[in-house]
Motif scaffolding. Structure first.
Motif, PDB file in Angstrom:
ATOM      1  N   ASP A   1      55.017  50.117   9.149  1.00 22.40           N
ATOM      2  CA  ASP A   1      54.765  51.190   8.177  1.00 22.40           C
ATOM      3  C   ASP A   1      53.762  52.243   8.627  1.00 22.40           C
ATOM      4  O   ASP A   1      53.394  53.127   7.855  1.00 22.40           O
ATOM      5  CB  ASP A   1      54.301  50.575   6.841  1.00 22.40           C
ATOM      6  N   GLY A   2      53.249  52.134   9.865  1.00 22.20           N
ATOM      7  CA  GLY A   2      52.251  53.097  10.313  1.00 22.20           C
ATOM      8  C   GLY A   2      50.872  52.874   9.710  1.00 22.20           C
ATOM      9  O   GLY A   2      49.970  53.680   9.919  1.00 22.20           O
TER      10      GLY A   2
ATOM     11  N   PRO B   1      53.650  44.153   1.092  1.00 18.09           N
ATOM     12  CA  PRO B   1      55.086  43.882   1.230  1.00 18.09           C
ATOM     13  C   PRO B   1      55.764  43.572  -0.108  1.00 18.09           C
ATOM     14  O   PRO B   1      56.974  43.771  -0.266  1.00 18.09           O
ATOM     15  CB  PRO B   1      55.137  42.672   2.179  1.00 18.09           C
ATOM     16  N   GLU B   2      54.951  43.105  -1.087  1.00 21.59           N
ATOM     17  CA  GLU B   2      55.543  42.765  -2.396  1.00 21.59           C
ATOM     18  C   GLU B   2      56.271  43.952  -3.025  1.00 21.59           C
ATOM     19  O   GLU B   2      57.189  43.790  -3.819  1.00 21.59           O
ATOM     20  CB  GLU B   2      54.478  42.189  -3.358  1.00 21.59           C
ATOM     21  N   ASN B   3      55.861  45.169  -2.641  1.00 18.47           N
ATOM     22  CA  ASN B   3      56.508  46.361  -3.215  1.00 18.47           C
ATOM     23  C   ASN B   3      57.889  46.619  -2.613  1.00 18.47           C
ATOM     24  O   ASN B   3      58.664  47.396  -3.168  1.00 18.47           O
ATOM     25  CB  ASN B   3      55.650  47.608  -2.972  1.00 18.47           C
ATOM     26  N   LEU B   4      58.166  46.002  -1.475  1.00 19.24           N
ATOM     27  CA  LEU B   4      59.422  46.332  -0.785  1.00 19.24           C
ATOM     28  C   LEU B   4      60.373  45.156  -0.605  1.00 19.24           C
ATOM     29  O   LEU B   4      61.513  45.355  -0.182  1.00 19.24           O
ATOM     30  CB  LEU B   4      59.117  46.945   0.589  1.00 19.24           C
ATOM     31  N   VAL B   5      59.925  43.933  -0.922  1.00 20.80           N
ATOM     32  CA  VAL B   5      60.808  42.782  -0.648  1.00 20.80           C
ATOM     33  C   VAL B   5      62.155  42.911  -1.366  1.00 20.80           C
ATOM     34  O   VAL B   5      63.188  42.581  -0.785  1.00 20.80           O
ATOM     35  CB  VAL B   5      60.180  41.397  -0.933  1.00 20.80           C
ATOM     36  N   ASP B   6      62.145  43.407  -2.581  1.00 22.82           N
ATOM     37  CA  ASP B   6      63.407  43.539  -3.316  1.00 22.82           C
ATOM     38  C   ASP B   6      64.409  44.404  -2.559  1.00 22.82           C
ATOM     39  O   ASP B   6      65.599  44.078  -2.498  1.00 22.82           O
ATOM     40  CB  ASP B   6      63.158  44.160  -4.692  1.00 22.82           C
TER      41      ASP B   6
ATOM     42  N   HIS C   1      61.167  41.104   9.922  1.00 28.79           N
ATOM     43  CA  HIS C   1      59.733  40.889  10.153  1.00 28.79           C
ATOM     44  C   HIS C   1      58.984  42.101   9.607  1.00 28.79           C
ATOM     45  O   HIS C   1      59.048  43.182  10.193  1.00 28.79           O
ATOM     46  CB  HIS C   1      59.529  40.705  11.669  1.00 28.79           C
ATOM     47  N   LEU C   2      58.303  41.879   8.484  1.00 30.75           N
ATOM     48  CA  LEU C   2      57.652  43.000   7.793  1.00 30.75           C
ATOM     49  C   LEU C   2      56.194  43.140   8.231  1.00 30.75           C
ATOM     50  O   LEU C   2      55.346  42.324   7.857  1.00 30.75           O
ATOM     51  CB  LEU C   2      57.724  42.782   6.269  1.00 30.75           C
TER      52      LEU C   2
ATOM     53  N   ASN D   1      52.501  51.796  14.507  1.00 37.50           N
ATOM     54  CA  ASN D   1      53.852  52.329  14.732  1.00 37.50           C
ATOM     55  C   ASN D   1      54.641  52.418  13.417  1.00 37.50           C
ATOM     56  O   ASN D   1      54.332  51.735  12.434  1.00 37.50           O
ATOM     57  CB  ASN D   1      54.576  51.423  15.729  1.00 37.50           C
ATOM     58  N   LEU D   2      55.657  53.243  13.420  1.00 39.24           N
ATOM     59  CA  LEU D   2      56.523  53.454  12.256  1.00 39.24           C
ATOM     60  C   LEU D   2      57.965  53.221  12.725  1.00 39.24           C
ATOM     61  O   LEU D   2      58.398  53.845  13.692  1.00 39.24           O
ATOM     62  CB  LEU D   2      56.332  54.902  11.801  1.00 39.24           C
ATOM     63  N   THR D   3      58.671  52.292  12.073  1.00 42.93           N
ATOM     64  CA  THR D   3      60.014  51.984  12.610  1.00 42.93           C
ATOM     65  C   THR D   3      61.101  52.018  11.537  1.00 42.93           C
ATOM     66  O   THR D   3      61.497  53.087  11.094  1.00 42.93           O
ATOM     67  CB  THR D   3      60.009  50.615  13.332  1.00 42.93           C
ATOM     68  N   MET D   4      61.569  50.837  11.122  1.00 40.60           N
ATOM     69  CA  MET D   4      62.786  50.776  10.297  1.00 40.60           C
ATOM     70  C   MET D   4      62.501  50.273   8.889  1.00 40.60           C
ATOM     71  O   MET D   4      61.527  49.572   8.668  1.00 40.60           O
ATOM     72  CB  MET D   4      63.773  49.788  10.934  1.00 40.60           C
ATOM     73  N   GLY D   5      63.411  50.572   7.992  1.00 38.30           N
ATOM     74  CA  GLY D   5      63.283  50.110   6.614  1.00 38.30           C
ATOM     75  C   GLY D   5      64.574  49.459   6.144  1.00 38.30           C
ATOM     76  O   GLY D   5      65.463  49.164   6.956  1.00 38.30           O
ATOM     77  N   PRO D   6      64.694  49.248   4.824  1.00 41.79           N
ATOM     78  CA  PRO D   6      65.867  48.575   4.267  1.00 41.79           C
ATOM     79  C   PRO D   6      67.201  49.242   4.647  1.00 41.79           C
ATOM     80  O   PRO D   6      68.233  48.567   4.759  1.00 41.79           O
ATOM     81  CB  PRO D   6      65.647  48.672   2.750  1.00 41.79           C
ATOM     82  N   PHE D   7      67.150  50.529   4.851  1.00 39.33           N
ATOM     83  CA  PHE D   7      68.345  51.291   5.206  1.00 39.33           C
ATOM     84  C   PHE D   7      68.990  50.758   6.497  1.00 39.33           C
ATOM     85  O   PHE D   7      70.216  50.622   6.593  1.00 39.33           O
ATOM     86  CB  PHE D   7      67.867  52.735   5.403  1.00 39.33           C
TER      87      PHE D   7
END
Ligand code: DX5
Ligand code: ZN
Length: 219
Positions: free
Chosen positions: A38-39, A72-77, A66-67, A44-50
């Motif tokens: 997430d930077g 991370p609780e905001n994005l696990v869903d 690997h988050l 570094n900044l890389t990939m997301g759910p997309f």
């Protein structure tokens, strides 16, 4: 013993992601590892759910996410919805880790705890019952292509000993600088799942032979 090879697409050629993942699948990797940065938690900044969603359409292989992110609780869903199989989070700077691990498990995914090279094995002791997998980082997270930190091997032995006390021992995964030489060291210490980016996607003779070389070192 079944050893799991997880191909980290951080070193893949993203212009040809589908053919690179298909090549890994054909070569016999077990999981596709997706490094989410997430930077903030890492520079570094890389990939997301997309990207997870795109990978889900490309392959039937489990997606090992690997988050390396704050909160991370905001994005696990979003990762669960995108089709993640494993969701691994870090305890460093994360007071909500138990709740998040339980949430991941409750959603039917494998829940993992990843520890940085400077995080002692003892940190996982009170958390281990919440996890299906412990990921021991063998480089400082952020980039592929870094040099394996040999001092971490002793910690893998400690994590292995902790895992053996569990009714269902968690998988012990290692990540960072894993190649045909370092893989034997971490296997001997007790690891049974191995992440590799460079030694697969940048193997000079190609993905197929890179995977075969790693697999041969596990025999
Ligand atoms: C590092 C990532 C790793 C990385 C491994 O922060 O978590 O998964 O892609 O790359 P190699 O195998 O090249 O060290
Ligand atoms: Zn990783």
């Amino acid at each position: 013993m079944n050893f799991i090879l997880s191909a980290s697409i951080l070193s893949a050629n993203f212009a040809n992601l589908q053919s690179e993942i298909n090549a890994c699948e054909k070569a016999g990797v077990d999981w596709i590892h997706i490094d989410v940065m997430d930077g903030h938690f890492v520079p570094n900044l890389t990939m997301g759910p997309f990207i997870v969603e795109a990978c889900r359409k490309i392959t039937q292989l489990p997606l090992d996410c690997h988050l390396m992110i704050e909160q991370p609780e905001n994005l696990v869903d979003a990762f669960i919805k995108a089709g993640a199989t494993n969701i691994t989070i870090h305890p460093e700077n994360n007071p909500n880790i138990r709740e998040t691990l339980s949430y991941i498990k409750g959603a039917g995914c494998r829940a993992g705890i990843a520890i940085n090279p400077s995080t002692p094995a003892e940190v996982i002791e009170p958390l281990i019952d919440y996890a299906d997998m412990i990921l021991v980082m063998t480089v400082n997270p952020g980039y592929s292509g870094q040099k394996f930190i040999p001092e971490v091997v002793g910690k893998i032995t400690k994590v292995f000993a902790l895992a053996q006390k569990c009714q269902t021992p968690p998988i012990i995964e290692v990540d960072g600088g894993i190649n045909s030489e370092t893989i034997s060291l971490v296997k001997t210490a007790g690891a049974n799942a191995f992440v590799s980016a460079s030694a697969i996607f940048h193997y000079p003779a190609g993905i197929d032979l890179g995977v075969k070389k790693l697999r041969a070192s596990l025999l």
